[in-house]
Design an enzyme around this catalytic site. Structure first.
Site, PDB file in Angstrom:
ATOM      1  N   HIS A  86       2.739  16.787  -4.886  1.00  0.00           N
ATOM      2  CA  HIS A  86       2.136  15.516  -5.284  1.00  0.00           C
ATOM      3  C   HIS A  86       0.618  15.589  -5.371  1.00  0.00           C
ATOM      4  O   HIS A  86      -0.011  14.728  -5.992  1.00  0.00           O
ATOM      5  CB  HIS A  86       2.577  14.377  -4.354  1.00  0.00           C
ATOM      6  CG  HIS A  86       1.926  14.378  -3.008  1.00  0.00           C
ATOM      7  ND1 HIS A  86       2.507  14.923  -1.890  1.00  0.00           N
ATOM      8  CD2 HIS A  86       0.737  13.870  -2.591  1.00  0.00           C
ATOM      9  CE1 HIS A  86       1.712  14.751  -0.848  1.00  0.00           C
ATOM     10  NE2 HIS A  86       0.631  14.118  -1.249  1.00  0.00           N
ATOM     11  N   GLY A  91       8.819   9.427 -24.450  1.00  0.00           N
ATOM     12  CA  GLY A  91       7.975   9.523 -25.633  1.00  0.00           C
ATOM     13  C   GLY A  91       6.984   8.391 -25.766  1.00  0.00           C
ATOM     14  O   GLY A  91       6.588   8.008 -26.866  1.00  0.00           O
ATOM     15  N   VAL A  92       6.578   7.820 -24.628  1.00  0.00           N
ATOM     16  CA  VAL A  92       5.582   6.754 -24.646  1.00  0.00           C
ATOM     17  C   VAL A  92       4.519   7.035 -23.582  1.00  0.00           C
ATOM     18  O   VAL A  92       4.771   7.735 -22.611  1.00  0.00           O
ATOM     19  CB  VAL A  92       6.202   5.367 -24.369  1.00  0.00           C
ATOM     20  CG1 VAL A  92       7.206   4.999 -25.451  1.00  0.00           C
ATOM     21  CG2 VAL A  92       6.863   5.324 -22.995  1.00  0.00           C
ATOM     22  N   ASP A 117       8.463  18.891  -2.500  1.00  0.00           N
ATOM     23  CA  ASP A 117       7.055  18.487  -2.537  1.00  0.00           C
ATOM     24  C   ASP A 117       6.141  19.650  -2.196  1.00  0.00           C
ATOM     25  O   ASP A 117       5.196  19.510  -1.404  1.00  0.00           O
ATOM     26  CB  ASP A 117       6.785  17.299  -1.606  1.00  0.00           C
ATOM     27  CG  ASP A 117       5.483  16.578  -1.972  1.00  0.00           C
ATOM     28  OD1 ASP A 117       4.901  16.923  -3.017  1.00  0.00           O
ATOM     29  OD2 ASP A 117       5.054  15.703  -1.209  1.00  0.00           O
ATOM     30  N   GLY A 160      -6.027  13.000   1.394  1.00  0.00           N
ATOM     31  CA  GLY A 160      -6.796  14.234   1.202  1.00  0.00           C
ATOM     32  C   GLY A 160      -6.315  15.349   2.109  1.00  0.00           C
ATOM     33  O   GLY A 160      -6.549  16.523   1.852  1.00  0.00           O
ATOM     34  N   ASN A 161      -5.634  14.989   3.211  1.00  0.00           N
ATOM     35  CA  ASN A 161      -5.053  15.996   4.102  1.00  0.00           C
ATOM     36  C   ASN A 161      -3.794  16.635   3.510  1.00  0.00           C
ATOM     37  O   ASN A 161      -3.394  17.734   3.924  1.00  0.00           O
ATOM     38  CB  ASN A 161      -4.675  15.391   5.455  1.00  0.00           C
ATOM     39  CG  ASN A 161      -5.795  15.464   6.477  1.00  0.00           C
ATOM     40  OD1 ASN A 161      -6.334  14.445   6.887  1.00  0.00           O
ATOM     41  ND2 ASN A 161      -6.155  16.672   6.891  1.00  0.00           N
ATOM     42  N   SER A 162      -3.151  15.951   2.566  1.00  0.00           N
ATOM     43  CA  SER A 162      -1.906  16.457   2.008  1.00  0.00           C
ATOM     44  C   SER A 162      -2.079  17.865   1.445  1.00  0.00           C
ATOM     45  O   SER A 162      -3.043  18.138   0.714  1.00  0.00           O
ATOM     46  CB  SER A 162      -1.407  15.537   0.896  1.00  0.00           C
ATOM     47  OG  SER A 162      -0.951  14.323   1.410  1.00  0.00           O
TER      48      SER A 162
END
Length: 247
Positions: free
Chosen positions: A41, A207-208, A71, A141-143
């Site tokens: 993520h 497609g959008v 993840d 920010g630690n992720s």
């Protein structure tokens, strides 16, 4: 062995104008020749990834592979002779074991260390991730950063914290025994598809181009309530289905 990660991605506002969105996270060097383990993520959807080492040297990074269900993702920078983390054994952790989380909280405080203990091992969320719970301070920010044991060995990859004004001391990490296996597979074979994509040759696209509208933004744009706003239609299939910009 812990690095800071800054990403850039292109988003579209409610006026169908593109703008650059920045993100931040952390990563851990797992091989001397530039392989870095982080959370999926942190880098998902990024058009540009920049990695900064503890000596303040920065490198452009490329995505080697990712596993959305776990993840986890592996990045590669063009560098050699790097300091790598030493794997510990997350299966031997016990409640009360001392741990240290190191990462880049708030995207601007790189190499920040916070201490705590292991509280438990648990399964959490829709993806059924097996996680370590700790009371070490974890912030945005630690992720993707590191959770070390008292001997300085890597025992987890920080993945999340429980959010909310009433929540304190609830941080989570992916056990390194699992993360290391996924990293090895990603380096060898590339992406591991999400289970929801297991029957598809390619990921499905509507497609959008979309933009999420909050309640206040929706009212300002003349809509009754918030939701997903279609900024542009790029696929003939979407057009044939009747989807239009402004829906």
């Amino acid at each position: 062995s812990v690095v800071s990660i800054v990403t850039e991605s292109v988003s579209t506002d409610s006026w169908a104008q593109n703008y650059v969105k920045k993100g931040a996270g952390s990563g851990v060097i797992i091989q001397k020749n530039g392989y870095i383990l982080t959370c999926n993520h942190v880098i998902q959807g990024a058009s540009k990834i920049r990695v900064t080492l503890s000596n303040n040297k920065s490198y452009d990074a490329k995505l080697v592979g990712a596993s959305p269900d776990d993840d986890l993702a592996v990045l590669k920078i063009n560098a050699v002779g790097l300091n790598t983390a030493t794997y510990g054994n997350s299966s031997k952790l016990a409640v009360g074991d001392h741990v240290v989380a190191i990462g880049n909280p708030l995207g601007e405080l790189s190499n920040t260390a916070s201490t705590g203990i292991i509280n438990r091992k648990l399964t959490i969320g829709n993806k059924k991730l097996n996680l370590l719970q700790t009371d070490a301070s974890i912030n945005p920010g630690n992720s993707g950063g590191a959770l070390f044991n008292g001997s300085g060995n890597l025992i987890g990859i920080v993945v999340a914290k429980s959010a909310g004004s009433n929540v304190e001391g609830l941080g989570f990490a992916i056990p390194i025994n699992h993360a290391a296996k996924i990293a090895k597979t990603l380096i060898k074979s590339g992406n591991i598809k999400s289970k929801s994509d297991s029957g598809n040759k390619n990921n499905a696209l509507i497609g959008v181009t979309i933009h999420e509208l909050s309640e206040s933004e929706a009212r300002r744009e003349g809509y009754d309530k918030g939701g997903v706003f279609i900024a542009s239609v790029a696929s003939s299939y979407a057009k044939d289905a009747g989807l239009k910009a402004g829906d």
